[in-house]
Design a protein around this motif. Structure first.
Motif: not given
Length: 344
Positions: A112-122, A148-160
């Motif tokens: 979601g790097s195109s949304n960095i400047e707009a302060n949208i969840t990446i 896959q042995r594991a998978a995940g996402i880190f969500v950088y939003g209002p909280h992490i």
């Protein structure tokens, strides 16, 4: 293994009770790197021009400064964690790490790097695989998602938030800003099946194949259409946000192949976007397909191969599959192709 019953337990203690020690080490390294990335994101423009173009990546799309920072942070953190090699969206070739490592990691360091400047969840998306014996080569990463042995996402939003699976359900840890520690806040995510939300970029409707156009047409017609009910569309433009919302709230997300040049085989990367997302979705009770096949059954042809991706509540994804298999190609899509009601 049993899942601890205490919500707000530290991530380390949770992994110690639920994951093999060597796998927990990799997940901990990834979590540590995410805290560094989240700290840089939290500063916004005070931390520099994170959205600035810093050069083309391997497929001609300009990298952002935050893309490069995240890539370096995650690969740096994985050194010494038992990972033999890493495939990253930000690098054309794999990176060799611990020569005696037993795991491989495929990662999109900053989705979601195109949304960095707009302060949208990446966010960040990753997959962990077993490393086959022998000298590391690109072919070792070409494993279907079921391995896959594991998978995940880190969500950088209002909280992490850190949503992850090690093969027996999806758990969520939230970063405590007071002490910089991830704490378990949801032990097991169960995706709701009753949802009226669909997610797709409707601006591309004229490029869609018949199955997708027919499916979306029926949703848009609402109570007057064959579904006999109204639906709502959500489109953030940052897949990580769509994934997390769907995990928690249900619905269906579609990023199909279409007729545009470069989109004929889909646009998302199978190894480090579609496959880990599919594992999370399936482990929460949902489903993920490319239109015809379950994502997790697809053998990658190369480390950066692309794929369509349709995921969400199981009944909704199964309905989309029926459009592809039984009726999609045979139906004329009048809403988008003939009546022109979506155009002005």
């Amino acid at each position: 293994m049993t899942v601890p019953s205490t919500v707000n337990e530290g991530l380390g203690a949770f992994l110690a009770a639920t994951a093999p020690k060597d796998l927990a080490r990799v997940l901990t390294a990834l979590a540590d790197a995410s805290i560094e990335v989240a700290s840089r994101i939290r500063r916004g423009p005070l931390g520099g021009a994170l959205h600035a173009d810093v050069g083309p990546d391997h497929d001609g799309v300009a990298q952002k400064a935050l893309d490069v920072f995240a890539d370096q942070a995650f690969i740096g953190a994985l050194k010494g964690s038992g990972v033999r090699g890493v495939v990253s969206e930000e690098r054309e070739d794999f990176v060799a790490l611990d020569s005696d490592g037993t795991f491989l990691v495929a990662i999109d360091p900053l989705d979601g790097s195109s949304n960095i400047e707009a302060n949208i969840t990446i966010g960040t998306i990753f997959s962990v695989l077993d490393a086959p014996p022998g000298t590391l080569e690109a072919a070792h990463f070409l494993q279907r998602g079921t391995r896959q042995r594991a998978a995940g996402i880190f969500v950088y939003g209002p909280h992490i938030d850190f949503a992850f699976t090690i093969g027996h359900g999806v758990s969520v840890a939230t970063l405590d800003p007071e002490d910089g520690v991830y704490r378990i806040t949801t032990r097991r995510v169960e995706m709701p099946q009753a949802s009226s939300v669909f997610s797709i970029n409707a601006a591309n409707a004229r490029h869609w194949k018949a199955p997708v156009r027919s499916y979306i047409e029926d949703l848009v017609e609402g109570e007057e259409g064959p579904r006999g009910r109204n639906f709502n569309m959500r489109w953030v433009g940052s897949m990580i946000a769509e994934v997390y919302r769907t995990l928690l709230s249900g619905g269906v997300y579609l990023y199909p192949e279409d007729s545009r040049e470069g989109y004929e085989n889909g646009r998302l990367r199978l190894l480090y976007e579609a496959s880990p997302v599919a594992l999370l979705i399936e482990q929460s009770g949902g489903a993920a397909i490319d239109g015809y096949r379950p994502i997790l059954t697809i053998e990658p042809e190369s480390i950066h191969v692309r794929s369509p991706l349709i995921f969400g509540s199981k009944d909704k994804v199964e309905r989309v599959a029926r459009y592809y298999g039984d009726e999609g190609e045979a139906r004329l899509p009048p809403l988008f192709g003939k009546r022109g009601l979506m155009r002005r």
